[in-house]
Design a protein around this motif. Sequence first.
Motif, mmCIF file in Angstrom:
data_model
loop_
_atom_site.group_PDB
_atom_site.id
_atom_site.type_symbol
_atom_site.label_atom_id
_atom_site.label_comp_id
_atom_site.label_asym_id
_atom_site.label_seq_id
_atom_site.Cartn_x
_atom_site.Cartn_y
_atom_site.Cartn_z
ATOM 1 N N UNK A 69 14.795 -16.770 23.340
ATOM 2 C CA UNK A 69 13.922 -17.704 23.096
ATOM 3 C C UNK A 69 12.443 -17.268 22.661
ATOM 4 N N UNK A 70 12.075 -15.902 23.304
ATOM 5 C CA UNK A 70 10.668 -15.411 22.583
ATOM 6 C C UNK A 70 10.995 -14.738 21.457
ATOM 7 N N UNK A 71 11.977 -13.841 21.302
ATOM 8 C CA UNK A 71 12.271 -13.146 20.021
ATOM 9 C C UNK A 71 12.481 -13.851 18.780
ATOM 10 N N UNK A 72 13.028 -15.045 18.986
ATOM 11 C CA UNK A 72 13.307 -15.736 17.574
ATOM 12 C C UNK A 72 12.024 -16.060 16.847
ATOM 13 N N UNK A 73 10.975 -16.803 17.410
ATOM 14 C CA UNK A 73 9.787 -17.020 16.754
ATOM 15 C C UNK A 73 8.989 -15.922 16.446
ATOM 16 N N UNK A 74 9.173 -14.586 17.213
ATOM 17 C CA UNK A 74 8.210 -13.514 16.994
ATOM 18 C C UNK A 74 8.797 -12.795 15.780
ATOM 19 N N UNK A 75 10.233 -12.877 15.579
ATOM 20 C CA UNK A 75 10.700 -12.451 14.192
ATOM 21 C C UNK A 75 10.298 -13.429 13.253
ATOM 22 N N UNK A 76 10.472 -14.606 13.422
ATOM 23 C CA UNK A 76 10.453 -15.631 12.280
ATOM 24 C C UNK A 76 8.878 -15.459 11.504
ATOM 25 N N UNK A 77 8.172 -15.317 12.529
ATOM 26 C CA UNK A 77 6.671 -15.487 12.172
ATOM 27 C C UNK A 77 5.836 -13.980 11.648
ATOM 28 N N UNK A 129 5.458 -20.352 23.716
ATOM 29 C CA UNK A 129 4.646 -19.405 24.457
ATOM 30 C C UNK A 129 5.122 -18.189 23.524
ATOM 31 N N UNK A 130 6.534 -17.910 22.925
ATOM 32 C CA UNK A 130 6.812 -16.868 22.173
ATOM 33 C C UNK A 130 6.147 -16.957 20.776
#
Length: 422
Positions: A69-77, A129-130
């Motif tokens: 759940x933290x990895x997905x937004x980090x990769x997308x952004x 938070x991610x």
Amino acid sequence: MESALPADPLAPAPELAVPPSVLRHPAFALFWASRVFSTIAFQMQAVAIGWQVYGLTGSAFALGLVGLAQFIPGLALAFVVGPVADRFDRRLIVRLCQTVEGAAVGGLALAWFMGRLDIVPIFAAVFVIGSARAFEAPTLQALVPGLVPADLLPRALAWSSTANQTAIICGPAVGGLLYALSPGTVYAVAAALFLVSSLVIGFIRLERAPPRREPVTLASVFAGVAFIRSRPAILGAISLDLFAVLLGGATALLPIFARDILAIGPWGLGLLRSAPALGALSMSLFLAQCPLERRVGRIMLTAVAIFGLATVVFALSTSFWLSLVALVVLGAADSISVVIRLSLVQLETPDEMRGRVSAVNFIFIGTSNQLGEFESGLTAAWFGAVPAALIGGIGTLLVVLIWLKAFPDLARRDRLQSASVG
């Protein structure tokens, strides 16, 4: 191996022989304090979330989903973050991110006290938070070189690591103790610390002017990738950390080891989470006093190998104290790798590109921490926690052997700053 992110501005211990040119710099002292507050807050909420998720679900896979759940937004952004950090005031970006994180954790506190906290709002907060940390972490990395003169940057990065590791020692332990009162107490205190950190960042004055704004083009967005590909030693260092984090990230499994293998409670879990930071802090203090000057490539490869060996020992241990020692050694080895990698990246990157290069670095290292947690949770769900951690440690050792051959420029790298860089 982060993975993960200076010195005490108030009362540094006399025995540390603190170099005043680094740690008495007002901007750097404020940065250090802010880093401590925000990292303590993040670690506190991580302990509470990990214990709650495992308590609500009893599932190793659910713990892995926290990382995802933290990895997905980090990769997308990832390719939005870099241009933003290079075009706008990095201090403002960090303040906004920490405010968002504080609001998300404060929401968890409110939900708990209202009796409405379950797995859905927890994962929603983790996702928010991610997303905020996707902007905050690389922007913080890019901010450091603007706080001190260039010749002091390796020392500054080592002291920056001490801020991070000091907080990682205190945060989980405090979070574990406050959890005995209630999860809502942990979340409320963490939210307050995020907001205090945001206020402190606002007082920072830069050593050098903010980077100039350049037009946003497709080439400029991906300039960080192109820059890293053109530097084999940097590419080797970043990718080495990437696979070590993916394979050796046993921290996601600590709630399982704490409850089911070592038979300790939330307070013991806090100590386990603090142990790697204790090792990393000790090593960071040493590196701040005695910066690495020669054979940095070989030293980094050796440190990652020790990281893998320590992971193997932790996986096989059934003793709480042996597990703590293994995690301390793991953290010390990780700190060596982190300082070398960050120094290589920051010393050779022009200031106007630091946001984009740091964003790519965050893709490799920061988001891979969360992806590594998901991988560990998934592997543990398939094979069990002990085999999952053991496989990760052995895999890390194999990666070091492969990188010796695949990246000879890294293995041969003697100094942190190449002769071609001014």
